[in-house]
Each structure stands twice: as C-alpha cells, then as structure tokens.
Motif scaffolding. Structure first.
Motif: not given
Length: 347
Positions: A31, A66, A87-88, A91, A94-95, A122, A130, A133-134, A160
């Motif tokens: 990040s 995005y 934020i990217s 996400l 997270f996924f 990434s 993103v 990952s989703i 995205f």
C-alpha cells in the motif's frame, strides 16, 4: 512463507494468527510504496487527468470504479496515489484472504500468489490486481454453483479492469453442470468460447479506451511465456491426478480452466499483451489444483511437494529479479512512505 508451509499447521489457531499478521505486513508493504513499479508514472498521469474530469465522465468512462477512487482522492486533496494504492491493496488482500481461508491451505495460497501476483501485479497493475483478487472469490462462488454471486462479482471486477468481463465465459459451463447438459453441448461450447475469447482479445487490443496498455506492448510481451510457466506445475498435477478432480461436482469448471491455460499459450504469439493480462486471471486454477492435490498426498510426499514448489517459485523470483528488464529499473530501490517517514523524522 516457505517455512510457514513446512512447519505450520492449518488446524493450529496460532498459525492462523501469524497468517493474519503476514497479511497486514504485506498490506503495509504494498500500500505505502512509492515510485515502485514500471507503470508508476502512467498511474500518476491518469491520477492527475482524473482531477480534470467531471464525476459524470468518470462514471461513464472505462474502469469507473478505479477512476472513481482517483476522483475521490483528488477531491480530498491528496497529492499522489497513496490513498488509491491503499484502498486498492486493501481490496486485493481482503478478497485474497477470503479465498485463502476458503481453500483452507492459506499458506500455500500465499506461497503461490506472492512471487508474481503480489510482488509484481499488485505493485504495478493496480486496477487489474483488484479485478484478479475479486475474481478469485467469484470463482469460489462458481464452484459452489452460486450463479448470481459469481455474476455480480465479475461485473464488480470489470468495474476496476474491463478485461475481467471475459470471465463470464465460465457461466455456460456452470449452467451445463446445473442442468446436466450433454457432453456434446460442452464440447460445442468450448469451441465457441475459445473463438469468443479470441474475438474479445482482438477487441480489447484495438480499443481506444484501453489507455493503460498503450505504449507498453514491448514491456508486457517479453515476459508472457515466462509468466505462463507458473501454470506448469498445476497443469501437470491436474492431468496426473485427474481422478481426484473428477470426483468434484464442478469438475467441468476446473477442466475448462485447464483448456484455457493451454489455449492461452499459443494465443500469446498473436496477442502477447492481452494474453498476458488474461493469463493473470487463470491463477485461480493454480491455487485450486495445488491445494486440492496437497490434501491427497502423504505427509512425506507433502514435504517433497512443498520443497519443489519453494524451489520453483524461488527460481522464478530469482530470474525476474536478476534478469528482468524492469525489476532493476522500477522495483529497486524499494521505497515506502512509512519507513521513509520513520528514518527522516523519528530516527
């Protein structure tokens, strides 16, 4: 991660806590980077460009989710993409974490995902990182035959990065399972879908809205075949242990993945850049196959298997780090906002 795979226990609560701490560390590492990645300058350009667009133009443009992050970050007064990157990265992780826990062998998932998808994608291709990952979580839902959740997640991923829309090619495969359609239909659809994929890649390659790819053809195409090699072990395992996967209700989905993995290889000779980008979505095949086969192995074979994986991914990272044209130019030296602040203002 290699050590955690060798000595960690997936049934141990402490192992899971360490896993969460590892995810937090990766989050901070990805990040808060700056001036890292071959596309750092391109993303800054589009970040500044988004400040000159209206909200309506953002929403109706390509990759609106995005670009909306860019718009909001500009509105809040950030001078560069630090908020967008944060934020990217959240996400992405997270996924990825949800998928890793769903597949249960979470250390294996990180071992496979880290060398390229976390370290390179990434930290360079924000939008697609993103979307990929989703899509991992979407494929988990696909294997559970959850039609609407899969569709929703793929559309979310496409907000995205527009290339994610190609993953809807999996839907008829899911429907064939649900309605128990004939093998003739499956064979016919596989042929048609490969033709459709070819057409979609041609469309994206010639589309004027594909702004982030323009001017990067040489950079992306050179490493396609090296990056395809990440599928080498999973594709071997899939056909060697095919009897394991045939017991899975969603076997046609995994088989379709294997066909796409093989099909994308010669396609890379024609559409190197777009094949490279589509190839990144096929990482779920690698994760699922490796985690599934790992469960089947004896304890002794698990150690040999992990050793082979660690050696393979270490070799891939070594080749990228020491022989990749862009590793030295864009990833070295690594810079981080947090560490720079601490060294300049605290220590």
């Amino acid at each position: 991660m290699g050590i955690a795979n060798l000595i960690g226990s997936y049934k141990n609560y402490t192992s899971k806590i360490i896993f969460y701490f590892t995810i937090v560390f990766i989050f901070l590492f990805v990040s808060f980077r700056y001036e890292v990645g071959a596309d750092w300058g391109n993303y800054l350009f589009w970040y500044e460009y988004s400040s000159k667009q209206s909200l309506r133009e953002i929403i109706h443009g390509s990759d609106p989710a995005y670009n909306l992050l860019n718009y909001l970050s500009n509105y809040l007064g950030y001078s560069d993409t630090i908020l967008v990157n944060t934020i990217s990265s959240f996400l992405v992780l997270f996924f990825l974490t949800k998928t890793a826990l769903k597949l249960e062998k979470y250390w294996l998932v990180i071992l496979v995902y880290f060398p390229y998808h976390l370290l390179v994608v990434s930290m360079n291709y924000n939008r697609q990182a993103v979307a990929i990952s989703i899509s991992l979580w979407a494929f988990c839902k696909l294997l559970e035959n959850k039609f609407f959740q899969f569709t929703f997640l793929i559309f979310l991923a496409a907000l995205f990065h527009q290339t994610a829309i190609t993953l809807l090619l999996f839907l008829p495969v899911l429907l064939s399972i649900k309605f128990q359609l004939s093998k003739v239909f499956n064979i016919f659809y596989i042929i048609i879908s490969l033709i459709l994929l070819l057409g979609l890649l041609y469309y994206f390659s010639s589309s004027n809205v594909n702004m982030y790819l323009q001017g990067n053809e040489d950079m992306s195409s050179k490493g396609f075949f090296v990056r395809w090699l990440y599928h080498l072990i999973p594709i071997f395992l899939f056909y060697k242990y095919n009897f394991i996967f045939k017991e899975h209700r969603s076997y046609p989905v995994i088989r379709y993945f294997s066909i796409l993995v093989l099909f994308i290889l010669p396609l890379g000779m024609i559409f190197s850049t777009l094949s490279d980008r589509f190839n990144l979505y096929l990482i779920f095949f690698d994760l699922f196959v490796i985690c599934t086969v790992f469960d089947y192995l004896t304890n002794k074979n698990k150690i040999v298997f992990l050793g082979a994986l660690i050696l393979f991914y270490t070799l891939q990272m070594y080749i990228w780090f020491f022989y990749g044209e862009w590793a030295v130019k864009a990833w070295i030296p690594y810079k981080n906002y947090i560490s720079n602040y601490l060294f300049n203002n605290v220590f």
